[in-house]
Scaffold this motif. Sequence first.
Motif, PDB file in Angstrom:
ATOM      1  N   ASP A   1       3.428 -32.014  17.124  1.00 42.63           N
ATOM      2  CA  ASP A   1       2.919 -32.546  18.378  1.00 42.63           C
ATOM      3  C   ASP A   1       3.645 -33.833  18.720  1.00 42.63           C
ATOM      4  O   ASP A   1       4.203 -34.507  17.838  1.00 42.63           O
ATOM      5  CB  ASP A   1       1.413 -32.831  18.292  1.00 42.63           C
ATOM      6  CG  ASP A   1       0.598 -31.553  18.214  1.00 42.63           C
ATOM      7  OD1 ASP A   1       0.913 -30.603  18.953  1.00 42.63           O
ATOM      8  OD2 ASP A   1      -0.358 -31.501  17.404  1.00 42.63           O
ATOM      9  N   ALA A   2       3.630 -34.192  19.988  1.00 40.46           N
ATOM     10  CA  ALA A   2       4.190 -35.473  20.406  1.00 40.46           C
ATOM     11  C   ALA A   2       3.520 -36.606  19.636  1.00 40.46           C
ATOM     12  O   ALA A   2       2.296 -36.608  19.441  1.00 40.46           O
ATOM     13  CB  ALA A   2       3.983 -35.657  21.904  1.00 40.46           C
TER      14      ALA A   2
ATOM     15  N   SER B   1       7.563 -37.722  23.531  1.00 41.46           N
ATOM     16  CA  SER B   1       6.649 -37.080  24.470  1.00 41.46           C
ATOM     17  C   SER B   1       7.236 -35.777  24.994  1.00 41.46           C
ATOM     18  O   SER B   1       8.464 -35.603  25.080  1.00 41.46           O
ATOM     19  CB  SER B   1       6.370 -38.023  25.644  1.00 41.46           C
ATOM     20  OG  SER B   1       5.785 -39.217  25.192  1.00 41.46           O
ATOM     21  N   ARG B   2       6.357 -34.860  25.366  1.00 40.87           N
ATOM     22  CA  ARG B   2       6.791 -33.611  25.980  1.00 40.87           C
ATOM     23  C   ARG B   2       7.405 -33.909  27.351  1.00 40.87           C
ATOM     24  O   ARG B   2       6.902 -34.772  28.088  1.00 40.87           O
ATOM     25  CB  ARG B   2       5.625 -32.661  26.172  1.00 40.87           C
ATOM     26  CG  ARG B   2       5.062 -32.075  24.891  1.00 40.87           C
ATOM     27  CD  ARG B   2       3.804 -31.291  25.199  1.00 40.87           C
ATOM     28  NE  ARG B   2       3.202 -30.706  24.020  1.00 40.87           N
ATOM     29  CZ  ARG B   2       3.313 -29.410  23.686  1.00 40.87           C
ATOM     30  NH1 ARG B   2       3.990 -28.591  24.491  1.00 40.87           N
ATOM     31  NH2 ARG B   2       2.740 -28.934  22.616  1.00 40.87           N
TER      32      ARG B   2
ATOM     33  N   PHE C   1       6.634 -25.931  18.495  1.00 39.73           N
ATOM     34  CA  PHE C   1       7.821 -26.670  18.080  1.00 39.73           C
ATOM     35  C   PHE C   1       7.652 -26.972  16.591  1.00 39.73           C
ATOM     36  O   PHE C   1       6.799 -27.768  16.207  1.00 39.73           O
ATOM     37  CB  PHE C   1       7.931 -27.946  18.912  1.00 39.73           C
ATOM     38  CG  PHE C   1       9.082 -28.835  18.557  1.00 39.73           C
ATOM     39  CD1 PHE C   1      10.320 -28.330  18.206  1.00 39.73           C
ATOM     40  CD2 PHE C   1       8.927 -30.222  18.606  1.00 39.73           C
ATOM     41  CE1 PHE C   1      11.378 -29.164  17.897  1.00 39.73           C
ATOM     42  CE2 PHE C   1       9.979 -31.072  18.308  1.00 39.73           C
ATOM     43  CZ  PHE C   1      11.201 -30.537  17.946  1.00 39.73           C
TER      44      PHE C   1
ATOM     45  N   ARG D   1      11.901 -23.515  18.098  1.00 42.24           N
ATOM     46  CA  ARG D   1      10.888 -23.108  19.068  1.00 42.24           C
ATOM     47  C   ARG D   1      10.353 -21.753  18.576  1.00 42.24           C
ATOM     48  O   ARG D   1      10.826 -20.695  18.966  1.00 42.24           O
ATOM     49  CB  ARG D   1      11.499 -23.025  20.469  1.00 42.24           C
ATOM     50  CG  ARG D   1      12.002 -24.371  20.960  1.00 42.24           C
ATOM     51  CD  ARG D   1      12.400 -24.379  22.415  1.00 42.24           C
ATOM     52  NE  ARG D   1      13.733 -23.827  22.639  1.00 42.24           N
ATOM     53  CZ  ARG D   1      14.505 -24.132  23.692  1.00 42.24           C
ATOM     54  NH1 ARG D   1      14.079 -24.974  24.602  1.00 42.24           N
ATOM     55  NH2 ARG D   1      15.689 -23.584  23.836  1.00 42.24           N
TER      56      ARG D   1
ATOM     57  N   ILE E   1       8.341 -37.723  16.796  1.00 41.95           N
ATOM     58  CA  ILE E   1       8.484 -36.786  17.891  1.00 41.95           C
ATOM     59  C   ILE E   1       8.090 -37.472  19.204  1.00 41.95           C
ATOM     60  O   ILE E   1       7.011 -38.043  19.311  1.00 41.95           O
ATOM     61  CB  ILE E   1       7.613 -35.530  17.682  1.00 41.95           C
ATOM     62  CG1 ILE E   1       7.944 -34.863  16.353  1.00 41.95           C
ATOM     63  CG2 ILE E   1       7.794 -34.555  18.847  1.00 41.95           C
ATOM     64  CD1 ILE E   1       9.370 -34.410  16.216  1.00 41.95           C
TER      65      ILE E   1
ATOM     66  N   SER F   1      18.548 -29.961  17.831  1.00 40.74           N
ATOM     67  CA  SER F   1      17.745 -29.119  16.943  1.00 40.74           C
ATOM     68  C   SER F   1      18.155 -29.203  15.473  1.00 40.74           C
ATOM     69  O   SER F   1      17.569 -28.523  14.632  1.00 40.74           O
ATOM     70  CB  SER F   1      17.825 -27.654  17.396  1.00 40.74           C
ATOM     71  OG  SER F   1      19.141 -27.150  17.279  1.00 40.74           O
TER      72      SER F   1
ATOM     73  N   HIS G   1       8.924 -27.519  12.355  1.00 39.61           N
ATOM     74  CA  HIS G   1       9.837 -28.175  11.412  1.00 39.61           C
ATOM     75  C   HIS G   1      10.256 -27.210  10.309  1.00 39.61           C
ATOM     76  O   HIS G   1       9.471 -26.354   9.886  1.00 39.61           O
ATOM     77  CB  HIS G   1       9.158 -29.394  10.779  1.00 39.61           C
ATOM     78  CG  HIS G   1       7.862 -29.060  10.091  1.00 39.61           C
ATOM     79  ND1 HIS G   1       7.791 -28.430   8.869  1.00 39.61           N
ATOM     80  CD2 HIS G   1       6.572 -29.270  10.476  1.00 39.61           C
ATOM     81  CE1 HIS G   1       6.527 -28.271   8.511  1.00 39.61           C
ATOM     82  NE2 HIS G   1       5.760 -28.765   9.470  1.00 39.61           N
TER      83      HIS G   1
ATOM     84  N   ASP H   1      13.540 -35.681  20.650  1.00 44.62           N
ATOM     85  CA  ASP H   1      12.998 -35.108  21.874  1.00 44.62           C
ATOM     86  C   ASP H   1      12.125 -33.899  21.555  1.00 44.62           C
ATOM     87  O   ASP H   1      12.461 -33.086  20.686  1.00 44.62           O
ATOM     88  CB  ASP H   1      14.126 -34.666  22.804  1.00 44.62           C
ATOM     89  CG  ASP H   1      14.906 -35.824  23.386  1.00 44.62           C
ATOM     90  OD1 ASP H   1      14.346 -36.933  23.466  1.00 44.62           O
ATOM     91  OD2 ASP H   1      16.080 -35.619  23.759  1.00 44.62           O
ATOM     92  N   PHE H   2      11.005 -33.784  22.259  1.00 50.84           N
ATOM     93  CA  PHE H   2      10.199 -32.569  22.208  1.00 50.84           C
ATOM     94  C   PHE H   2      10.826 -31.601  23.209  1.00 50.84           C
ATOM     95  O   PHE H   2      10.863 -31.872  24.394  1.00 50.84           O
ATOM     96  CB  PHE H   2       8.750 -32.867  22.586  1.00 50.84           C
ATOM     97  CG  PHE H   2       7.772 -31.785  22.203  1.00 50.84           C
ATOM     98  CD1 PHE H   2       7.814 -30.548  22.818  1.00 50.84           C
ATOM     99  CD2 PHE H   2       6.818 -31.993  21.240  1.00 50.84           C
ATOM    100  CE1 PHE H   2       6.930 -29.538  22.476  1.00 50.84           C
ATOM    101  CE2 PHE H   2       5.919 -31.002  20.876  1.00 50.84           C
ATOM    102  CZ  PHE H   2       5.982 -29.770  21.490  1.00 50.84           C
TER     103      PHE H   2
END
Length: 233
Positions: free
Chosen positions: A208-209, A229-230, A76, A113, A227, A136, A78, A68-69
């Motif tokens: 990014d998504a 979608s937002r 966001f 985040r 990843i 997370s 890594h 999940d984003f």
Amino acid sequence: MSMSEFVIDPPRVPSLPVSGSAGRFPVGRVFCLGRNYYWGDTLNAVREVPAFFMKPATSVIDASGELDFPTQTEQFCHEIELVVAIGKDGFQITEQEALDHVWGYAAGLDLTRRDLQMAAKAVGNPWEPAKAFDGSAPITPILPASRNGHPRQGAIWLSVNGVERQRSDLESQIWSVSEVISQLSHSVSLRAGDLIMTGTPPGVAALDAGDVITGGVAGIGEFEVRIGSRRAD
């Protein structure tokens, strides 16, 4: 205490798969090391006592499929890490005894985040909003130390959409696994089921998504995740 004495049903115990086994490793607490590799701004820094923070056990998920984003972030990021799974309780553990408390190892992501983290750092606030959200901590299956020993060197790496972003070697860690366990156990009693995420090399960047992340720790575990979608905040 019997099940009937709880006023609500106890929550499910978070767990991770065990490599080459049908069994699962029950997750207790998740401790994270704030910085354990030299980055560009710290190449000549003196070693300082490690800074630890925590994620809830419920942040741990299998490192597979779609992630999940999270909401409330535009950065966001890594962070690839070696994960240590504790298999034996201990307090004030010496460095010489530390590896006796390790059940196994895995590769994991400390997803962050980062914009929330930077805002918290600027005013001295806790990092939890940046670090402790659902999902997370994606982590690969735990590889038992009884089968593969204790890694002291080996590549740790991460790529996004086929482009490498992070690469280092475990021997480049500022604090070894033994030192990290000993330091942490002088602050709290470690318990079987605890996880320790041991810090990330330089190269942290935003996601990014739709991004596909691949990464791992040599001889320990590798993963590929995507990843999603937002979602609206």
